[in-house]
Design an enzyme around this catalytic site. Structure first.
Site, PDB file in Angstrom:
ATOM      1  N   PHE A   1      21.623 -10.515 -17.489  1.00  0.00           N
ATOM      2  CA  PHE A   1      20.974 -10.721 -17.658  1.00  0.00           C
ATOM      3  C   PHE A   1      20.750 -11.160 -19.384  1.00  0.00           C
ATOM      4  O   PHE A   1      21.266 -10.852 -20.426  1.00  0.00           O
ATOM      5  CB  PHE A   1      19.649 -10.053 -18.076  1.00  0.00           C
ATOM      6  N   PRO A   2      20.752 -12.872 -19.881  1.00  0.00           N
ATOM      7  CA  PRO A   2      21.000 -13.032 -21.033  1.00  0.00           C
ATOM      8  C   PRO A   2      19.912 -12.759 -22.979  1.00  0.00           C
ATOM      9  O   PRO A   2      19.329 -13.684 -22.833  1.00  0.00           O
ATOM     10  CB  PRO A   2      21.604 -14.760 -21.006  1.00  0.00           C
ATOM     11  N   CYS A   3      19.922 -11.355 -22.498  1.00  0.00           N
ATOM     12  CA  CYS A   3      19.068 -10.913 -23.527  1.00  0.00           C
ATOM     13  C   CYS A   3      19.611 -11.328 -25.107  1.00  0.00           C
ATOM     14  O   CYS A   3      18.383 -11.455 -25.790  1.00  0.00           O
ATOM     15  CB  CYS A   3      18.129  -9.494 -23.260  1.00  0.00           C
ATOM     16  N   HIS A   4      20.927 -11.793 -25.699  1.00  0.00           N
ATOM     17  CA  HIS A   4      20.694 -11.973 -26.635  1.00  0.00           C
ATOM     18  C   HIS A   4      20.521 -13.555 -26.854  1.00  0.00           C
ATOM     19  O   HIS A   4      20.259 -13.846 -27.761  1.00  0.00           O
ATOM     20  CB  HIS A   4      22.303 -11.961 -26.399  1.00  0.00           C
TER      21      HIS A   4
END
Length: 165
Positions: free
Chosen positions: A132-135
């Protein structure tokens, strides 16, 4: 039984916690073994039993992503989050590789336009960063914001994606 695979990557040490082949947590090297064990007890009521060094789909995909050979991850996961956090993180998976959105934009995407702080909290509690690419979530003023793996790792990930976009 929760298995743990600890390995080195271009962003430092990573740990993958899984039940069979279903990943439940990805941890950066700044998270202690004790903290991972506490998370497993509180979220799964389980202990980390076995260390493994067996090649896995998740490990291979993560290493390929971090070397610029992959743009997404699709290994099986167990999604342990509140309904709101789940919605936020699933929405963030739709943000294209190499692009960013602000916390406020994500709040609007989940139909909670005043919930940008709650989006930040969902990202802070994300047990599956990279998947989950929260970056890809930054502040509305364009500053980078925080990241569980540290700011250097967030810069690395954003730079990696911008180079291979």
């Amino acid at each position: 039984m929760i298995e743990i695979d600890c390995f080195q990557s271009p962003i430092g040490g990573l740990s993958i916690l899984s039940i069979k082949e279903n990943v439940v947590k990805i941890s950066f090297e700044n998270e202690s073994r004790k903290k991972m064990e506490k998370w497993c007890r509180s979220h799964l009521n389980m202990e980390i039993i076995e260390e493994t060094d067996v090649p896995s789909l998740a490990k291979d995909q993560i290493l390929n992503y971090l070397s610029g050979k992959r743009t997404s991850l699709d290994f099986p996961v167990v999604h342990i989050n509140s309904p709101f956090s789940k919605k936020v993180l699933e929405t963030e998976r739709t943000i294209p590789y190499g692009q960013t959105r602000s916390y406020g934009e994500v709040a609007k995407m989940v139909n909670k336009p005043r919930a940008s702080r709650a989006v930040g909290s969902a990202n802070a509690e994300n047990p599956l960063p990279l998947y989950f690419p929260c970056h890809r979530i930054i502040c509305s003023d364009g500053s980078i914001g925080g990241f569980g793996g540290g700011i250097k790792v967030k810069h690395f990930l954003l730079d990696l994606e911008s180079r291979h976009y």
